[in-house]
Design a protein around this motif. Structure first.
Motif, mmCIF file in Angstrom:
data_model
loop_
_atom_site.group_PDB
_atom_site.id
_atom_site.type_symbol
_atom_site.label_atom_id
_atom_site.label_comp_id
_atom_site.label_asym_id
_atom_site.label_seq_id
_atom_site.Cartn_x
_atom_site.Cartn_y
_atom_site.Cartn_z
ATOM 1 N N ASN A 4 13.324 6.378 -1.051
ATOM 2 C CA ASN A 4 13.604 5.068 -1.276
ATOM 3 C C ASN A 4 12.824 4.139 -0.496
ATOM 4 O OD1 ASN A 4 14.972 2.813 -2.524
ATOM 5 N ND2 ASN A 4 16.800 2.839 -1.208
ATOM 6 N N GLU A 5 12.787 4.327 0.866
ATOM 7 C CA GLU A 5 11.811 3.823 1.703
ATOM 8 C C GLU A 5 10.612 3.604 1.242
ATOM 9 O OE1 GLU A 5 12.505 5.138 5.674
ATOM 10 O OE2 GLU A 5 14.526 4.305 5.838
ATOM 11 N N LYS A 6 10.011 4.950 0.774
ATOM 12 C CA LYS A 6 8.685 4.912 0.289
ATOM 13 C C LYS A 6 8.341 4.006 -0.840
ATOM 14 C CE LYS A 6 7.850 9.641 2.181
ATOM 15 N NZ LYS A 6 7.500 11.045 1.887
ATOM 16 N N ASP A 7 9.375 4.228 -1.858
ATOM 17 C CA ASP A 7 9.267 3.362 -2.933
ATOM 18 C C ASP A 7 9.298 1.885 -2.589
ATOM 19 O OD1 ASP A 7 9.188 5.835 -4.427
ATOM 20 O OD2 ASP A 7 11.250 5.554 -4.872
ATOM 21 N N ASP A 8 9.913 1.370 -1.718
ATOM 22 C CA ASP A 8 10.145 -0.008 -1.408
ATOM 23 C C ASP A 8 8.846 -0.213 -0.689
ATOM 24 O OD1 ASP A 8 12.688 -0.292 -2.205
ATOM 25 O OD2 ASP A 8 13.458 0.213 -0.370
ATOM 26 N N TYR A 9 8.167 0.646 0.112
ATOM 27 C CA TYR A 9 6.771 0.311 0.731
ATOM 28 C C TYR A 9 5.830 0.410 -0.210
ATOM 29 C CZ TYR A 9 2.723 0.998 3.809
ATOM 30 O OH TYR A 9 1.307 0.654 4.422
ATOM 31 N N LYS A 11 5.979 -0.699 -3.436
ATOM 32 C CA LYS A 11 6.203 -1.769 -4.230
ATOM 33 C C LYS A 11 5.770 -3.058 -3.507
ATOM 34 C CE LYS A 11 9.976 -0.334 -7.123
ATOM 35 N NZ LYS A 11 11.435 -0.282 -7.490
ATOM 36 N N GLU A 12 5.982 -3.152 -2.070
ATOM 37 C CA GLU A 12 5.557 -4.257 -1.289
ATOM 38 C C GLU A 12 4.126 -4.249 -1.282
ATOM 39 O OE1 GLU A 12 7.669 -4.048 2.388
ATOM 40 O OE2 GLU A 12 9.393 -4.348 1.726
ATOM 41 N N THR A 13 3.176 -3.049 -1.046
ATOM 42 C CA THR A 13 2.046 -3.292 -0.811
ATOM 43 C C THR A 13 1.221 -3.251 -2.018
ATOM 44 O OG1 THR A 13 1.810 -0.811 -1.181
ATOM 45 C CG2 THR A 13 2.005 -1.574 1.117
ATOM 46 N N GLU A 15 2.348 -5.236 -4.586
ATOM 47 C CA GLU A 15 2.683 -6.949 -4.552
ATOM 48 C C GLU A 15 1.605 -7.596 -3.701
ATOM 49 O OE1 GLU A 15 6.704 -7.507 -4.149
ATOM 50 O OE2 GLU A 15 7.354 -6.525 -5.885
ATOM 51 N N GLU A 16 1.456 -7.375 -2.740
ATOM 52 C CA GLU A 16 0.699 -8.106 -1.771
ATOM 53 C C GLU A 16 -0.865 -7.921 -2.111
ATOM 54 O OE1 GLU A 16 -1.004 -7.488 2.911
ATOM 55 O OE2 GLU A 16 1.240 -6.817 2.422
ATOM 56 N N ALA A 17 -1.130 -6.705 -2.571
ATOM 57 C CA ALA A 17 -2.539 -6.388 -3.170
ATOM 58 C C ALA A 17 -2.781 -7.297 -4.301
ATOM 59 C CB ALA A 17 -2.631 -5.081 -3.530
ATOM 60 N N LYS A 18 -1.876 -7.524 -5.305
ATOM 61 C CA LYS A 18 -2.007 -8.465 -6.490
ATOM 62 C C LYS A 18 -2.032 -10.025 -6.215
ATOM 63 C CE LYS A 18 0.561 -5.335 -9.553
ATOM 64 N NZ LYS A 18 1.822 -5.133 -10.476
ATOM 65 N N ARG A 19 -1.197 -10.211 -4.961
ATOM 66 C CA ARG A 19 -1.241 -11.699 -4.580
ATOM 67 C C ARG A 19 -2.571 -12.186 -3.766
ATOM 68 N NH1 ARG A 19 3.070 -11.919 -0.775
ATOM 69 N NH2 ARG A 19 3.804 -10.050 -1.487
ATOM 70 N N ARG A 20 -3.349 -11.189 -3.209
ATOM 71 C CA ARG A 20 -4.524 -11.239 -2.368
ATOM 72 C C ARG A 20 -5.612 -11.530 -3.311
ATOM 73 N NH1 ARG A 20 -6.172 -6.387 0.645
ATOM 74 N NH2 ARG A 20 -4.229 -5.906 0.507
ATOM 75 N N PRO A 21 -6.542 -12.554 -3.253
ATOM 76 C CA PRO A 21 -7.550 -12.855 -4.110
ATOM 77 C C PRO A 21 -8.692 -11.868 -3.940
ATOM 78 C CG PRO A 21 -7.784 -14.214 -2.092
ATOM 79 C CD PRO A 21 -6.363 -13.349 -2.090
ATOM 80 N N ASN A 22 -9.364 -11.548 -5.131
ATOM 81 C CA ASN A 22 -10.428 -10.378 -5.014
ATOM 82 C C ASN A 22 -11.649 -10.827 -4.264
ATOM 83 O OD1 ASN A 22 -9.019 -8.963 -6.680
ATOM 84 N ND2 ASN A 22 -9.882 -9.382 -8.415
#
Length: 67
Positions: A4-9, A11-13, A15-22
Protein backbone atom coordinates in the motif's frame (compact mmCIF):
# COMPACT_ATOMS: atom_id res chain seq x y z
CA UNK A 1 7.42 -0.96 3.11
CA UNK A 2 4.08 -2.52 2.46
CA UNK A 3 2.43 -2.76 -0.93
CA UNK A 4 0.00 0.00 0.00
CA UNK A 5 2.84 2.40 0.83
CA UNK A 6 4.60 1.55 -2.42
CA UNK A 7 1.42 2.20 -4.42
CA UNK A 8 0.91 5.55 -2.68
CA UNK A 9 4.52 6.52 -3.34
CA UNK A 10 4.23 5.58 -7.03
CA UNK A 11 1.01 7.61 -7.41
CA UNK A 12 2.59 10.66 -5.75
CA UNK A 13 5.70 10.55 -7.93
CA UNK A 14 3.64 10.10 -11.11
CA UNK A 15 1.46 13.09 -10.21
CA UNK A 16 4.54 15.17 -9.41
CA UNK A 17 6.11 14.23 -12.74
CA UNK A 18 2.93 15.26 -14.58
CA UNK A 19 2.85 18.65 -12.80
CA UNK A 20 6.51 19.39 -13.51
CA UNK A 21 7.09 21.19 -16.86
CA UNK A 22 9.05 19.34 -19.51
CA UNK A 23 12.69 20.35 -19.81
CA UNK A 24 12.75 19.57 -23.52
CA UNK A 25 10.09 21.00 -25.80
CA UNK A 26 8.37 18.64 -28.15
CA UNK A 27 7.79 19.32 -31.83
CA UNK A 28 9.29 22.04 -33.98
CA UNK A 29 11.33 24.71 -32.26
CA UNK A 30 12.74 28.03 -33.36
CA UNK A 31 16.34 27.58 -34.51
CA UNK A 32 19.02 29.34 -32.49
CA UNK A 33 20.43 32.24 -34.48
CA UNK A 34 23.49 34.33 -33.82
CA UNK A 35 22.28 37.48 -35.56
CA UNK A 36 25.24 37.65 -37.98
CA UNK A 37 23.31 36.72 -41.14
CA UNK A 38 23.28 40.23 -42.74
CA UNK A 39 26.98 40.69 -41.95
CA UNK A 40 27.87 37.35 -43.56
CA UNK A 41 25.80 38.21 -46.63
CA UNK A 42 27.52 41.61 -46.92
CA UNK A 43 30.98 40.03 -46.69
CA UNK A 44 30.11 37.46 -49.36
CA UNK A 45 28.80 40.16 -51.73
CA UNK A 46 31.92 42.30 -51.12
CA UNK A 47 34.29 39.40 -51.82
CA UNK A 48 32.45 38.46 -55.02
CA UNK A 49 32.53 42.06 -56.26
CA UNK A 50 36.26 42.38 -55.50
CA UNK A 51 36.98 39.12 -57.35
CA UNK A 52 34.97 40.32 -60.36
CA UNK A 53 36.81 43.66 -60.35
CA UNK A 54 40.24 42.00 -60.10
CA UNK A 55 39.34 39.50 -62.84
CA UNK A 56 38.11 42.28 -65.11
CA UNK A 57 41.22 44.35 -64.36
CA UNK A 58 43.56 41.49 -65.25
CA UNK A 59 41.58 40.68 -68.42
CA UNK A 60 41.74 44.28 -69.68
CA UNK A 61 45.34 44.87 -68.48
CA UNK A 62 44.42 47.64 -66.03
CA UNK A 63 47.38 46.75 -63.84
CA UNK A 64 49.98 46.71 -66.62
CA UNK A 65 50.89 43.08 -66.06
CA UNK A 66 51.23 42.22 -69.73
CA UNK A 67 53.48 45.14 -70.77
Amino acid sequence: MSNNEKDDYMKETEEEAKRRPNEQKEGLQEPKTTGYKPLQLGIIIFVVLVLILVGFGIATDWFGIFN
